[in-house]
Structure formats: structure tokens, C-alpha cells
Design an enzyme around this catalytic site. Structure first.
Site, PDB file in Angstrom:
ATOM      1  N   HIS A 143       0.878  -1.178   0.000  1.00 15.31           N
ATOM      2  CA  HIS A 143       0.000   0.000   0.000  1.00 15.31           C
ATOM      3  C   HIS A 143       0.919   1.232   0.000  1.00 15.31           C
ATOM      4  CE1 HIS A 143      -3.450   2.426   0.593  1.00 15.31           C
ATOM      5  NE2 HIS A 143      -3.785   2.132   1.841  1.00 15.31           N
ATOM      6  N   HIS A 162      -1.763  -2.153  -9.786  1.00 19.83           N
ATOM      7  CA  HIS A 162      -2.790  -1.552  -8.923  1.00 19.83           C
ATOM      8  C   HIS A 162      -3.972  -2.495  -8.852  1.00 19.83           C
ATOM      9  CE1 HIS A 162      -5.599   1.375  -7.265  1.00 19.83           C
ATOM     10  NE2 HIS A 162      -4.523   2.021  -6.891  1.00 19.83           N
ATOM     11  N   ASP A 172       2.946   5.949  -6.862  1.00 23.03           N
ATOM     12  CA  ASP A 172       4.195   5.894  -6.095  1.00 23.03           C
ATOM     13  C   ASP A 172       5.431   5.930  -6.995  1.00 23.03           C
ATOM     14  OD1 ASP A 172       2.942   5.753  -3.611  1.00 23.03           O
ATOM     15  OD2 ASP A 172       2.574   3.616  -3.861  1.00 23.03           O
TER      16      ASP A 172
HETATM   17  C1  LIG Z   1      -0.688  -3.214  -6.028  1.00 24.37           C
HETATM   18  C2  LIG Z   1      -0.743  -4.718  -6.125  1.00 24.37           C
HETATM   19  C3  LIG Z   1      -0.706  -5.317  -4.700  1.00 24.37           C
HETATM   20  C4  LIG Z   1      -2.037  -5.105  -6.835  1.00 24.37           C
HETATM   21  O1  LIG Z   1      -2.197  -6.423  -6.647  1.00 24.37           O
HETATM   22  P1  LIG Z   1      -3.367  -7.307  -7.283  1.00 24.37           P
HETATM   23  O2  LIG Z   1      -4.480  -6.499  -7.799  1.00 24.37           O
HETATM   24  O3  LIG Z   1      -3.681  -8.298  -6.247  1.00 24.37           O
HETATM   25  O4  LIG Z   1      -2.681  -7.879  -8.537  1.00 24.37           O
HETATM   26  P2  LIG Z   1      -2.056  -9.295  -8.580  1.00 24.37           P
HETATM   27  O5  LIG Z   1      -1.087  -9.426  -7.455  1.00 24.37           O
HETATM   28  O6  LIG Z   1      -3.196 -10.254  -8.673  1.00 24.37           O
HETATM   29  O7  LIG Z   1      -1.272  -9.253  -9.939  1.00 24.37           O
HETATM   30  C5  LIG Z   1      -1.591 -10.025 -11.063  1.00 24.37           C
HETATM   31  C6  LIG Z   1      -0.310 -10.570 -11.645  1.00 24.37           C
HETATM   32  O8  LIG Z   1       0.597  -9.493 -11.944  1.00 24.37           O
HETATM   33  C7  LIG Z   1       1.791  -9.621 -11.207  1.00 24.37           C
HETATM   34  N1  LIG Z   1       2.175  -8.314 -10.697  1.00 24.37           N
HETATM   35  C8  LIG Z   1       1.334  -7.341 -10.268  1.00 24.37           C
HETATM   36  N2  LIG Z   1       2.041  -6.276  -9.862  1.00 24.37           N
HETATM   37  C9  LIG Z   1       3.334  -6.600 -10.055  1.00 24.37           C
HETATM   38  C10 LIG Z   1       4.534  -5.919  -9.833  1.00 24.37           C
HETATM   39  N3  LIG Z   1       4.526  -4.691  -9.333  1.00 24.37           N
HETATM   40  N4  LIG Z   1       5.682  -6.522 -10.119  1.00 24.37           N
HETATM   41  C11 LIG Z   1       5.699  -7.777 -10.634  1.00 24.37           C
HETATM   42  N5  LIG Z   1       4.596  -8.478 -10.886  1.00 24.37           N
HETATM   43  C12 LIG Z   1       3.435  -7.894 -10.593  1.00 24.37           C
HETATM   44  C13 LIG Z   1       1.456 -10.553 -10.069  1.00 24.37           C
HETATM   45  O9  LIG Z   1       2.614 -11.224  -9.596  1.00 24.37           O
HETATM   46  C14 LIG Z   1       0.454 -11.471 -10.690  1.00 24.37           C
HETATM   47  O10 LIG Z   1       1.155 -12.390 -11.475  1.00 24.37           O
HETATM   48  P3  LIG Z   1       0.688 -13.932 -11.534  1.00 24.37           P
HETATM   49  O11 LIG Z   1      -0.703 -13.858 -12.135  1.00 24.37           O
HETATM   50  O12 LIG Z   1       1.702 -14.581 -12.401  1.00 24.37           O
HETATM   51  O13 LIG Z   1       0.676 -14.401 -10.124  1.00 24.37           O
HETATM   52  C15 LIG Z   1       0.428  -5.279  -6.922  1.00 24.37           C
HETATM   53  O14 LIG Z   1       0.378  -4.774  -8.234  1.00 24.37           O
HETATM   54  C16 LIG Z   1       1.767  -4.950  -6.291  1.00 24.37           C
HETATM   55  O15 LIG Z   1       2.207  -5.660  -5.383  1.00 24.37           O
HETATM   56  N6  LIG Z   1       2.450  -3.853  -6.752  1.00 24.37           N
HETATM   57  C17 LIG Z   1       3.689  -3.440  -6.164  1.00 24.37           C
HETATM   58  C18 LIG Z   1       3.455  -2.641  -4.901  1.00 24.37           C
HETATM   59  C19 LIG Z   1       2.926  -1.252  -5.177  1.00 24.37           C
HETATM   60  O16 LIG Z   1       3.428  -0.533  -6.016  1.00 24.37           O
HETATM   61  N7  LIG Z   1       1.903  -0.880  -4.402  1.00 24.37           N
HETATM   62  C20 LIG Z   1       1.289   0.436  -4.490  1.00 24.37           C
HETATM   63  C21 LIG Z   1      -0.124   0.311  -4.945  1.00 24.37           C
HETATM   64  S1  LIG Z   1      -0.826   1.913  -5.225  1.00 24.37           S
END
Ligand SMILES: CC(C)(COP(=O)(O)OP(=O)(O)OC[C@H]1O[C@@H](n2cnc3c(N)ncnc32)[C@H](O)[C@@H]1OP(=O)(O)O)[C@@H](O)C(=O)NCCC(=O)NCCS
Length: 396
Positions: free
Chosen positions: A228, A267, A318
Site C-alpha cells: 500500500h 494496482h 508511487d
Molecule cells: C498493487 C498490487 C498489490 C495489486 O495487486 P493485485 O491487484 O492483487 O494484482 P495481482 O497481485 O493479482 O497481480 C496479477 C499478476 O501481476 C503480477 N504483478 C502485479 N504487480 C506486479 C509488480 N509490481 N511486479 C511484478 N509483478 C506484478 C502478479 O505477480 C500477478 O502475477 P501472476 O498472475 O503470475 O501471479 C500489486 O500490483 C503490487 O504488489 N504492486 C507493487 C506494490 C505497489 O506498487 N503498491 C502500491 C499500490 S498503489
């Protein structure tokens, strides 16, 4: 309950209605009380946007002047709050410092309230508490960064606007208007984002009729996580690891091979790009020009192009804000506290909204633990059996 009924992470679940902001993933748009966030960032000071989030309308000049006059009395930290911060280890995370300081402000403000019911507060009291935290948080964040750097704290200046005063208290210099403008925009972009994890946390706590300060302390805890708010800090760690644009490709090869999440990308709601990024990237560009740091742009653009090209996952807010705060001179650990200083507006608007139309938030769970079993030799006592047969009498 069928497994298909369970929405892990509450993904896709609509938990309640809100009139505060609208996130539209199809058009990648974000509205605060109906206004596009980009328009607000281009035209408004941050405290006018705070007013909009709390009251539903932008302030008139008189309303903004009155809010400023009231807010300025909260800028200076009470000695007890400074003492609470000073007693923490110098190397504690500033989010822990912030959580403690807000908790101390709440304890002082609510002292003398006889029972938990008296702490809930009226709408007017809670608006005043919201303004109190809004005005005090910059002082806490600046105090913390200077403390970590072994520098004397700098007192707030009444005549400066929100952003100029924030930068003044942190760096002890009158900031350039380019920096003030970029900072103001970042605060507006971070202010509000519907039912994200920290806002939802604040609403859950509020729904129990706990007080506003407790709800904000919980929200700070939720925001600290790197999935987050902690991501803006994590972006800078990644930039530091990569070093320069030349290293992006081998670094990314390794990172993806070891299944690392690349912070600042992806996201939960926006799957085709975060609506706030272009505005923040434009602000970052002005800072790159101002500080003459084309190397930052090079690294930023190379990593973005490589990662988007390979994964089709776009930057979130971010990603540009991390390097922007770094150029302004904030230390990396201060980035998530800056997010708190901005999001306090959205959190408190949601707390007010939850209080106005409350229902205790208490979802169900599906059980997949062991079937009922018993301790060898245990003889059930009749009282426990009686309660088990009257489950409504057991506390939740
Ligand atoms: C924000 C976040 C938690 C969203 O998660 P989500 O909606 O649950 O998306 P998912 O985790 O289901 O992602 C789907 C796929 O993309 C991948 N993915 C998503 N964001 C990624 C990232 N930043 N880096 C690498 N892979 C990523 C996931 O590993 C997943 O791959 P898989 O299907 O092979 O397992 C996720 O994108 C993330 O961890 N981002 C990095 C942290 C960040 O910048 N957070 C700030 C948010 S405003």
C-alpha cells in the site's frame, strides 16, 4: 458457503456507498466530490481540496480563510507530543513515530472524556479533530526527519501556506515556487482514493463507534505496508539498487527471474494505468529540470518502458512520487509519512461519512480448520455447555 462465494482480499466486493470520490477503472479517472483530480491539482491549494473532501464543496475565499485561521493554531506541536516522539529510538521507522504522535494527540485531546461513548464526538468536534491532525501532521513529519538527521526542529510559520510551511519546517529554507507547486500537486493526488486498505481500516474502526484518532492510528498501520503506502519508499530502494539506466535490463532480468514484485507498478483497481500518474510525472519533470537531473529521467523512463513492455503492468502514483520527493530533499523513510499527511484528508472525510451513516462492519468467514474434537480426559462443565447452547451470549 461455496469457495466461489469467497472474494479473497475482498477483490471486486462493493462494501458500501460513498459520495467522497469515484474511481473509474474503465476510463482511468478519479473524481473527488465530482471534480477530476487533475483539475484540482492544477488549480487548487491543498487545503482547499481538504475542505472539499470534508464539506462536499470547494470553499469560498472566506471559508478558506476561516479554515486557515483555525488550522494554524494546531501547527505547533504540544510539548507532550514532542516528548512522546523524543522517547522513541532514533532508528525507529517514521511511520511508527507518526502512529505514536497521532495516538498521543488523541490521548491529550480526549483526556477527561469519561467513557468510550463520550469520545465519539459530534460532527463539529470531529471536523475540528480532522483539521487538527491535518495541520499537525506536517510538523510531526518535519520534526521526525530533522530528528533523524540530528538537526534542531524548526517552528512553523503562520504566514506561510500549507506546502511552503511544510517545506520550511523540513529544510529551513524558503522553498522555490517550482518545488512548492510540485509538492502541492503530490498532496492533492495522494489525498483520497475510495475504499483502499487504509481508508477501509479507518471505516472499520469508526464503525465500532471508536474515536477518530483511533481510526487514524489504525489507518497509519495499514498504510505502512509495502503493498500500500510503503511502495513509494520501496521505489527509491529499487532506484538505488539499479543505480543507472544502463543497469535496468540485467537488474530486471534478475528481479523477474526471482519473482520479485517491482514496487511502484500495478494496482488493484487500475489495470490499464493509474489516472494520477501523468499529473505527478509532469510535476516530476519540472523538478528534474529545476534540479538539472536528467539521469533520474533516464532511469525512470528506461525502467518503465522495460517493465511495461515485458509485463503490461503500468506505474502507479508511487512510481513518480518517490523520485520527486527524493529530489526535493526528503529522506526515503519520510516518503510514506508524506502520504499520511496527504491521505489524512481522505481518511477523515470517510470517518465523518461512516459516522453519519453507520453500520458495524463485521463480515463472515468460512471455516476450514479441524472438525470438532476434544481434549483427552476433559469433563465438560455445565456452565460452558449452557453458553454454547446460547451462542448469542458469548462475546464476539
Ligand atoms: C498493487 C498490487 C498489490 C495489486 O495487486 P493485485 O491487484 O492483487 O494484482 P495481482 O497481485 O493479482 O497481480 C496479477 C499478476 O501481476 C503480477 N504483478 C502485479 N504487480 C506486479 C509488480 N509490481 N511486479 C511484478 N509483478 C506484478 C502478479 O505477480 C500477478 O502475477 P501472476 O498472475 O503470475 O501471479 C500489486 O500490483 C503490487 O504488489 N504492486 C507493487 C506494490 C505497489 O506498487 N503498491 C502500491 C499500490 S498503489
Amino acid at each position: 458457503m461455496a469457495d466461489t462465494d469467497i472474494k479473497k482480499g475482498l477483490a471486486g466486493v462493493v462494501a458500501d456507498v460513498t459520495a467522497i470520490s469515484k474511481v473509474n477503472p474503465d476510463t482511468n479517472s478519479l473524481l473527488y466530490r465530482g471534480y477530476p483530480v487533475q483539475e484540482l491539482a492544477a488549480t487548487q491549494p491543498f487545503d482547499a481540496v481538504a475542505y472539499l473532501l470534508w464539506h462536499g464543496e470547494l470553499p469560498t475565499d472566506e471559508q478558506l480563510a476561516a479554515q486557515r485561521a483555525e488550522g494554524r493554531q494546531y501547527r505547533a506541536l504540544a510539548p507532550e507530543v514532542k516528548t512522546a516522539i523524543d522517547q522513541l529510538p532514533l532508528d525507529c521507522h517514521p511511520m511508527d513515530e507518526l502512529r505514536t504522535a497521532v495516538s498521543a494527540i488523541g490521548a491529550i485531546d480526549l483526556a477527561g472524556k469519561g467513557s468510550v461513548l463520550d469520545a465519539v464526538g459530534t460532527v463539529e468536534e470531529n471536523r475540528a479533530r480532522s483539521l487538527h491532525l491535518f495541520a499537525a501532521l506536517p510538523s510531526i513529519v518535519a520534526y521526525g526527519q530533522r530528528r533523524r538527521q540530528h538537526l534542531e526542529p524548526i517552528a512553523p510559520r503562520e504566514e506561510l501556506d500549507y506546502s511552503s510551511n511544510f517545506l520550511w519546517m523540513t529544510f529551513g529554507e524558503e522553498p522555490d515556487p517550482v518545488v512548492v507547486d510540485a509538492f502541492n500537486r503530490s498532496m492533492i493526488l495522494y489525498a483520497e482514493h475510495s475504499f483502499n486498505a487504509s481508508t477501509f481500516t479507518a471505516r472499520v474502526i469508526t464503525s465500532t463507534l471508536s474515536d477518530l484518532y483511533s481510526a487514524v492510528v489504525g489507518a497509519i498501520g495499514a498504510l505502512k505496508g509495502p503493498l500500500h503506502g510503503g511502495a513509494n519508499e520501496a521505489v527509491l530502494h529499487i532506484f538505488d539498487e539499479i543505480g543507472s539506466a544502463d543497469n535496468v535490463v540485467p537488474w530486471l532480468d534478475d528481479a523477474l527471474a526471482s519473482k520479485r514484485k517491482i514496487m511502484g507498478f500495478g494496482h488493484r483497481v487500475y489495470k490499464r494505468g493509474d489516472s494520477r500518474v501523468p499529473t505527478m510525472k509532469a510535476a516530476l519533470d519540472t523538478l528534474i529540470d529545476f534540479y538539472d537531473r536528467p539521469d533520474v529521467l533516464d532511469l525512470y523512463s528506461t525502467l518503465e518502458a522495460e517493465f511495461v513492455g515485458r509485463k503490461g503492468i503500468y506505474p502507479n502514483l508511487d512510481y513518480p512520487s518517490g523520485p520527486a520527493y527524493n529530489l526535493m530533499g526528503f529522506d526515503t523513510l519520510t516518503f510514506t509519512p508524506l502520504f499520511v499527511a496527504a491521505r489524512i484528508t481522505g481518511w477523515t472525510a470517510h470517518i465523518l461519512e461512516q459516522q453519519a451513516s453507520n453500520a458495524l462492519i463485521r463480515p463472515l468467514s468460512a471455516y476450514d480448520g479441524p472438525d470438532e474434537r476434544h481434549i483427552n480426559g476433559y469433563r465438560p462443565d455445565t456452565e460452558a455447555i449452557a453458553i454454547a447452547e446460547r451462542p448469542e451470549e458469548a462475546a464476539d
